[in-house]
Each structure stands twice: as C-alpha cells, then as structure tokens.
Design a protein around this motif. Structure first.
Motif, mmCIF file in Angstrom:
data_model
loop_
_atom_site.group_PDB
_atom_site.id
_atom_site.type_symbol
_atom_site.label_atom_id
_atom_site.label_comp_id
_atom_site.label_asym_id
_atom_site.label_seq_id
_atom_site.Cartn_x
_atom_site.Cartn_y
_atom_site.Cartn_z
ATOM 1 N N HIS A 1 0.791 -1.184 -0.059
ATOM 2 C CA HIS A 1 -0.216 -0.028 0.011
ATOM 3 C C HIS A 1 0.886 1.264 -0.015
ATOM 4 C CE1 HIS A 1 -2.604 -3.084 1.507
ATOM 5 N NE2 HIS A 1 -3.776 -2.311 1.387
ATOM 6 N N GLU A 2 0.388 2.233 -0.727
ATOM 7 C CA GLU A 2 1.058 3.607 -0.763
ATOM 8 C C GLU A 2 0.452 4.457 0.276
ATOM 9 O OE1 GLU A 2 0.593 5.049 -4.603
ATOM 10 O OE2 GLU A 2 2.359 3.738 -5.334
ATOM 11 N N MET A 3 1.421 5.406 0.809
ATOM 12 C CA MET A 3 0.818 6.145 2.170
ATOM 13 C C MET A 3 1.127 7.660 1.498
ATOM 14 S SD MET A 3 2.201 4.578 5.335
ATOM 15 C CE MET A 3 3.857 4.832 5.273
ATOM 16 N N ARG A 4 0.350 8.567 1.766
ATOM 17 C CA ARG A 4 0.440 10.108 1.295
ATOM 18 C C ARG A 4 0.188 11.103 2.739
ATOM 19 N NH1 ARG A 4 -3.848 7.937 -1.620
ATOM 20 N NH2 ARG A 4 -4.938 9.955 -1.607
ATOM 21 N N ILE A 5 1.245 11.550 3.134
ATOM 22 C CA ILE A 5 1.268 12.588 4.362
ATOM 23 C C ILE A 5 0.283 13.770 4.134
ATOM 24 C CG2 ILE A 5 2.566 13.972 5.778
ATOM 25 C CD1 ILE A 5 5.145 12.088 5.497
ATOM 26 N N ILE A 6 -0.601 13.957 4.738
ATOM 27 C CA ILE A 6 -1.284 15.289 4.871
ATOM 28 C C ILE A 6 -1.478 16.038 6.269
ATOM 29 C CG2 ILE A 6 -3.113 14.202 3.050
ATOM 30 C CD1 ILE A 6 -4.862 13.605 5.527
ATOM 31 N N GLU A 7 -0.922 15.509 7.223
ATOM 32 C CA GLU A 7 -0.682 16.183 8.333
ATOM 33 C C GLU A 7 0.435 15.561 9.105
ATOM 34 O OE1 GLU A 7 -2.471 16.411 12.787
ATOM 35 O OE2 GLU A 7 -3.315 14.900 11.322
ATOM 36 N N ALA A 8 1.080 16.679 9.917
ATOM 37 C CA ALA A 8 2.281 16.396 10.955
ATOM 38 C C ALA A 8 1.832 17.281 12.067
ATOM 39 C CB ALA A 8 3.403 16.614 10.389
ATOM 40 N N THR B 1 -5.032 4.292 0.283
ATOM 41 C CA THR B 1 -6.044 3.782 -0.602
ATOM 42 C C THR B 1 -6.101 2.183 -0.530
ATOM 43 O OG1 THR B 1 -6.226 5.629 -1.638
ATOM 44 C CG2 THR B 1 -7.304 3.768 -2.837
ATOM 45 N N ALA B 2 -7.122 1.602 -0.290
ATOM 46 C CA ALA B 2 -7.245 0.173 -0.260
ATOM 47 C C ALA B 2 -7.021 -0.389 -1.623
ATOM 48 C CB ALA B 2 -8.535 -0.491 0.380
ATOM 49 N N ARG B 3 -6.484 -1.694 -1.682
ATOM 50 C CA ARG B 3 -6.552 -2.512 -2.997
ATOM 51 C C ARG B 3 -7.870 -2.936 -3.426
ATOM 52 N NH1 ARG B 3 -1.216 -4.479 -3.479
ATOM 53 N NH2 ARG B 3 -1.786 -5.957 -4.735
ATOM 54 N N ASN B 4 -8.044 -3.213 -4.714
ATOM 55 C CA ASN B 4 -9.283 -3.466 -5.319
ATOM 56 C C ASN B 4 -9.646 -4.851 -5.258
ATOM 57 O OD1 ASN B 4 -10.280 -0.853 -6.337
ATOM 58 N ND2 ASN B 4 -8.802 -0.819 -7.591
ATOM 59 N N ASP B 5 -9.122 -5.669 -4.374
ATOM 60 C CA ASP B 5 -9.253 -7.110 -4.428
ATOM 61 C C ASP B 5 -9.221 -7.511 -2.814
ATOM 62 O OD1 ASP B 5 -6.471 -8.642 -3.839
ATOM 63 O OD2 ASP B 5 -6.360 -7.299 -5.172
ATOM 64 N N THR B 6 -9.744 -8.744 -2.611
ATOM 65 C CA THR B 6 -9.863 -9.386 -1.479
ATOM 66 C C THR B 6 -9.102 -10.556 -1.131
ATOM 67 O OG1 THR B 6 -11.720 -10.490 -1.571
ATOM 68 C CG2 THR B 6 -11.881 -8.034 -0.739
ATOM 69 N N SER B 7 -8.244 -11.002 -2.092
ATOM 70 C CA SER B 7 -7.486 -12.177 -2.379
ATOM 71 C C SER B 7 -6.391 -12.267 -1.232
ATOM 72 C CB SER B 7 -6.823 -12.440 -3.455
ATOM 73 O OG SER B 7 -5.817 -11.429 -3.840
ATOM 74 N N SER B 8 -5.930 -11.049 -0.659
ATOM 75 C CA SER B 8 -4.752 -11.369 0.410
ATOM 76 C C SER B 8 -4.985 -10.393 1.551
ATOM 77 C CB SER B 8 -3.516 -10.978 -0.159
ATOM 78 O OG SER B 8 -3.073 -11.896 -1.098
ATOM 79 N N ASN B 9 -4.650 -10.676 2.699
ATOM 80 C CA ASN B 9 -4.470 -9.546 3.594
ATOM 81 C C ASN B 9 -2.949 -9.121 3.863
ATOM 82 O OD1 ASN B 9 -7.139 -9.943 4.369
ATOM 83 N ND2 ASN B 9 -6.546 -11.723 5.604
#
Length: 613
Positions: A254-261, A287-295
């Motif tokens: 998953h990717e992360m985007r900083i919006i606050e510190a 943003t969550a992935r588009n599938d549920t095949s893996s945790n």
C-alpha cells in the motif's frame, strides 16, 4: 510537588462557547495488565480500565476534563500540542504550569479547543513524575466541519505506537539516575505495542485470539487488525505515545500520502515509510486495494540504534495486519533493506504563514554526562533542570512588576516580551537522536544541520531569511551532532534526567489576562522559583547535580601531595640502607635482649603465671 489545599476547580468557561464536551476521569491503578501477552503488571488507567479512553472533540466545542487523582502519588494531565492562550495554568505540566494533583483531589482542565484555531491529531498524557510511562496516555483528535481533506477519504483509524516496560517507572528511574549507571544507559523497553481506535473506541481483538483478560477488549500487536474495504481511502492518524523508542512505520502493498504532521495540515506528500520520534504524529491517506485475495502486514519497528543494548528477549519489530477477508492469507514481502527518515522540513503547510524576521536568538546546546555525584544527567547549556518549588506560571502571576525578572524563575528560565520573534537554535551535542517539544507553540522549522560543527554548507547550511511558508510542528527530532533552528512568536527519561528549560512570555500581560480567572487556591504557591517574594533570593531552590570539573581540585591536590611525600620517604629509606646505613650485630643483640626483658615485665604484671627461671 502539589498544592497544599484542595484542587477542586469550578470551570471558568466563556459564555461564548458553542458547546462543552465533558469527561470525568478518575486516574487509578489497574492490576495485572498484559497488553503484550508477556508479563502482567500494574498500570495507570482511567476509571479502573486501561488503556484510557480515546478523546475526540469537535473544534466548535470546548473540552472539560474533571481529573481525580486516585493513585498514591501526584498526577496531572497535559493535552499535548494545545495552545492554552491566556490560560496556561491549564497546560498540566507539573512544576511549570501547576502543582501536581494530590492523591484524592480533583482538578478540572478546560481545553479551549473552539477558540484555539487548532485541528488535527494530538494526544493527552500524564505530566507528573513520568506517570504516562506507566500507561496514562490516549489519543486526542480535533475534528473540524471544514477539514482540509474531508472529501478525500471514506473513513479513518488512529494508530497508537508505544514502547512498553514490565517494571514501573519509579523503579526504572531509580536505576537510571544511579551511580550504578554512570554512562546513562536509558531503560530498554521489554516490548512494543501497536493498537487502533475509531470513533472514540478501541478496536477489539481479532476473532479466535486469546488476549490477557484485563485488556481483552482491545486488540494489541498480532491480535489487532484494521478492516479495509476494496477501493476505499482511509485516513490513518499515527501517534508515537511511547516513552523512549522512535518507530519506523510502513504498510506492505500500500502507498501512503502524508497530509498532516502534529496538527498542521500539509500538501500531499507520498512516502514509503514514516519515522516517528516520541510524541510526533502524522496523518496519511491510504487507498485500499481492489481485491480481497490477500491480507497485508503493517510494520512498526523500534529504532534500536537508540538503545545501549538490544536484549535477546526483545522483539523490536511488531507486525499487525490489514484484513480484507478473514478467509484470505497474509501476504509476506521481503524485509526492507534500510530505514528512511521523513524530511519534515520539506513538508508544505496548506495554511500559509511566512517566517517573520527574528528579534531574538537563543542557542540551546544539550548533551548528557556523568555528573559530580556519579549519576548521569541531561543538561542544556551546562545546566541540569530541576523543577522549581513554585510553578513558573504562579511566579509570573504573583510577583507583580518583578515578574519580568528572569532571575526570579531560576537559572534554567528565559523571559521574553509580547510580540518577540525568537529563533531557538537547538544543538544536539549527543550522538543519539532526540525529540524536542515546546509546550503551547507550533514552531517553524527554518533551518536544519546534520553536523553543526561542519564548514560544509551541505551539512551545515546557512539560514535563509524570508521563507514564505516553512513547516510548522510542535515536536522536532534532532539527529546526533545536528541542530535545528525553530522560530516562534512570543518547552520521559530525558525530561526526568534534567533535559529541559522553561520560557516565560509576556508576564505582565499574563497578570492582566488572568484577573478573576485563576482559582484563589492556586496562589498558595507564590513568589519566585524558591517561594520568596524577592525576585533575586533563590535560597532553597533545588539545583544540580553539576558537571564534573576538569583539572585538579584542592582535595585532590592535597591527596596527591600526601602520596608523593610517602613515596619520597620510602625511596629515601631504601637509599639510606643501600648507602651503608646498616645495623651491627652488637646492636641487634642488645635490641633482642631488650625485647626479652620487656616480655618478662609484661608477664609479671599482666600474666596469670610468672615463668620459672
């Protein structure tokens, strides 16, 4: 330190407040807590439970917390990052803004959120004798109806990161500030914790897990998970609520985007990994992935470079999960090859605030050393901080015109006028990374150096004036050998060891604004830092320990002189014998006869029987 009379405070709330969120907290011990599943211990919780409940407040409301001290030592509650403009006696820092709450007494904290202009991610914790190390800490979230990124996410979670100790703080502190630890090795955590909250409640353990009974309502570490739905975007508010360890935080796949510190909204900044020192906070969009095949795994690794040793029993790397489907397997990725730090000075606040020209510059150099009493302490500008006998705010309120005297607050204090723009040049002369927090302010980061002694401008750049919108936050991490320049207008193991200073700003204006607003019982503590009416008489003020003096002291000189004299006499005696100073046989026989006669006399007078001849 605590006040001599009852601390029951009738809240002095402005009639202009739109609403009040009111909480009743009884600070209590909770027995047999084992959030890491490794060791049961006593912790400090609220209303008989642990961890203390999360706090979430609308920015249109004020927060009122009735805190009763149900433990056997002084307590206080600090709302970390809150401004408390004109009401700094509500800040909760024992010895600076109030006395500690005595056992059995109550103090009512009014947090003026609706008038502070603040929004975002904060936390509340005990600020008396290290009690938050034993568990008195919780997230504090301020929600605005006009949040900058409200339209960009579907739901949010709060992520708490913390180191964890199996012994209580007073025991650890006694060992730390001891001649048995002259090198100042901080207590090493026994484990780490990761747990989550949402909408004012903690997330429960995953089904089928077997958590400790006392904390069975909360999921920790491998027993915790974040439920994601495909395609949705989540705001994660990550807070380091620990005592010592910094953390590296990232999410596989998953990717992360900083919006606050630290309560400052920023322009979106992609990041693979977060680095959080104690008390720092970040919000990221995921943003969550588009599938549920893996945790997928969530990683929170303690920065063990801060530890003197890493015990074989310690697992510094905690893994929890994002769950898309209970029936899906966990996808395991390769370990990261290296850790990276967030360059927070490169973040850009969405609310523009230019750096004003400074009117004052103060250099604060901190380090740690073995002191004259054999213990190791932190110090700033060669001075170990000791809490004053009278909290600084009460000195400012009770000294009249003498409140502008810097001497009155003790040697670790600095007084500034209303409207001053101050550059704090904070120098880390130690080898380790340290967070620096200033109560009541967001600091503009106007310059950073990775080596403050260097002439290389890539390592020690000059300060550039006229910055249009420097990053602002309330807690800054300073690398070993580095420095940071923090610009302001108008601060647990290291705090306990003396690494602190205090600022008193606009003391005469404090007196004007506090009229008829400060409870009368608080004036039981008055006068200068030592409790005297005179601004200069500091007799009785706790000071020290002091840095060891290099070179020869008087006691050492006399001791060495005695040793040298003894050596000289011994050598002279050897030389005398070698040069012929010997004893003849006649002299030796006469000496032997004399000893026999003396023995005969002793037998006659003191023995039971006299030897026959």
């Amino acid at each position: 330190m605590w006040c001599r009379q009852s601390l029951l405070l009738l809240a002095l709330l402005s009639p202009a407040l739109a609403g009040i969120q009111e909480l009743w907290w009884n600070v209590t011990y909770v027995q047999d807590a084992s959030p890491d599943g490794l060791f049961e211990r006593r912790v400090i919780g609220v209303n008989g439970t642990w961890p203390p409940p999360p706090i979430e407040v609308s920015t249109t409301d004020s927060l009122l917390v009735h805190v009763t001290n149900g433990i056997d030592r002084p307590a206080s509650l600090h709302h970390h990052g809150m401004f408390f403009n004109s009401t700094s006696w509500m800040d909760g820092a024992m010895g600076v803004s109030q006395c500690g709450i005595p056992p059995g007494q109550t103090f009512d904290y009014v947090v003026p959120i609706n008038s502070s202009g603040q929004v975002g991610t904060y936390w509340a914790h005990g600020h008396a004798n290290g009690i938050y190390v034993d568990g008195l800490r919780t997230p504090l979230l301020l929600h605005s109806p006009n949040e900058t990124y409200a339209a960009d996410y579907d739901a949010e979670f709060t992520v708490m990161l913390s180191d964890w100790y199996h012994q209580e703080q007073p025991v650890l502190l006694e060992s730390f500030l001891s001649i048995a630890d002259p090198g100042g090795a901080e207590p090493i955590p026994d484990s780490a914790l990761v747990y989550f909250s949402q909408n004012g409640s903690y997330l429960a353990p995953i089904p089928g897990s077997h958590p400790s009974p006392v904390t069975s309502a909360v999921g920790f570490n491998e027993n915790a998970t974040l439920p994601f739905e495909p395609g949705k975007t989540y705001r994660l508010r990550i807070i380091n609520v620990g005592a010592f360890a910094a953390f590296y935080f990232w999410i596989d796949g998953h990717e992360m985007r900083i919006i606050e510190a630290d309560g400052t909204d920023t322009q979106e900044q992609p990041v693979d990994m977060l680095s959080l020192s104690v008390a720092q906070r970040y919000s990221v969009l995921v943003t969550a992935r588009n599938d549920t095949s893996s945790n997928w795994a969530i990683h929170a690794n303690m920065d063990t470079s801060m530890f003197d040793t890493v015990p074989s029993s310690l697992n510094p790397n905690i893994t929890t999960t994002i769950t898309y489907s209970a029936s899906s397997n966990l996808t395991t990725l390769s370990p990261v090859s290296s850790y990276t730090l967030v360059n927070d000075s490169a973040l850009v606040p969405t609310d523009v605030s230019p750096a004003l020209p400074p009117t004052n510059t103060l250099q604060l150099e901190f380090n740690f050393a073995t002191m004259s009493d054999g213990t190791n302490h932190g110090f700033i500008n060669n001075l170990v901080y000791n809490p004053p006998l009278v909290p600084a705010i009460m000195s400012a309120l009770s000294l009249g015109e003498n409140a502008t005297s810097q001497v009155a607050y003790g040697p670790y204090s600095f007084v500034y006028n209303y409207g001053d723009v101050i550059d704090l040049v904070v120098i880390n002369a130690d080898t380790g990374k340290h967070p620096f927090h200033l109560h009541g302010y967001k600091m503009q980061i106007v310059n950073k150096a990775t080596d403050y002694t260097s002439n290389d401008t890539s390592l020690n750049p000059p300060l550039i004036e006229g910055q249009a919108n420097p990053m602002r936050r309330d807690t800054v991490a300073i690398p070993g050998g580095g420095s940071v320049t923090l610009r302001i207008r108008h601060i647990e193991w290291h705090l306990e060891s003396g690494l602190a200073v205090q600022f008193i700003t606009a003391p005469l204006q404090i007196q004007e604004q506090a009229q008829d607003r400060v409870p009368s019982f608080m004036y039981d503590q008055s006068g200068n830092a030592a409790g005297h009416a005179s601004p200069t008489n500091l007799s009785g003020l706790p000071l020290g320990p002091w840095l060891q003096k290099l070179g020869w002291l008087a006691k050492g000189i006399w001791a060495m002189a005695g040793c040298v004299l003894t050596v000289v006499i011994g050598i002279a005696t050897v030389i005398w014998y070698a040069m012929g100073g010997s004893v003849t046989e006649e002299e030796m026989e006469a000496e032997a006869r004399q000893r026999i006669e003396e023995k005969e006399r002793r037998g006659k007078f003191f023995g039971l029987f006299k030897r026959k001849t």
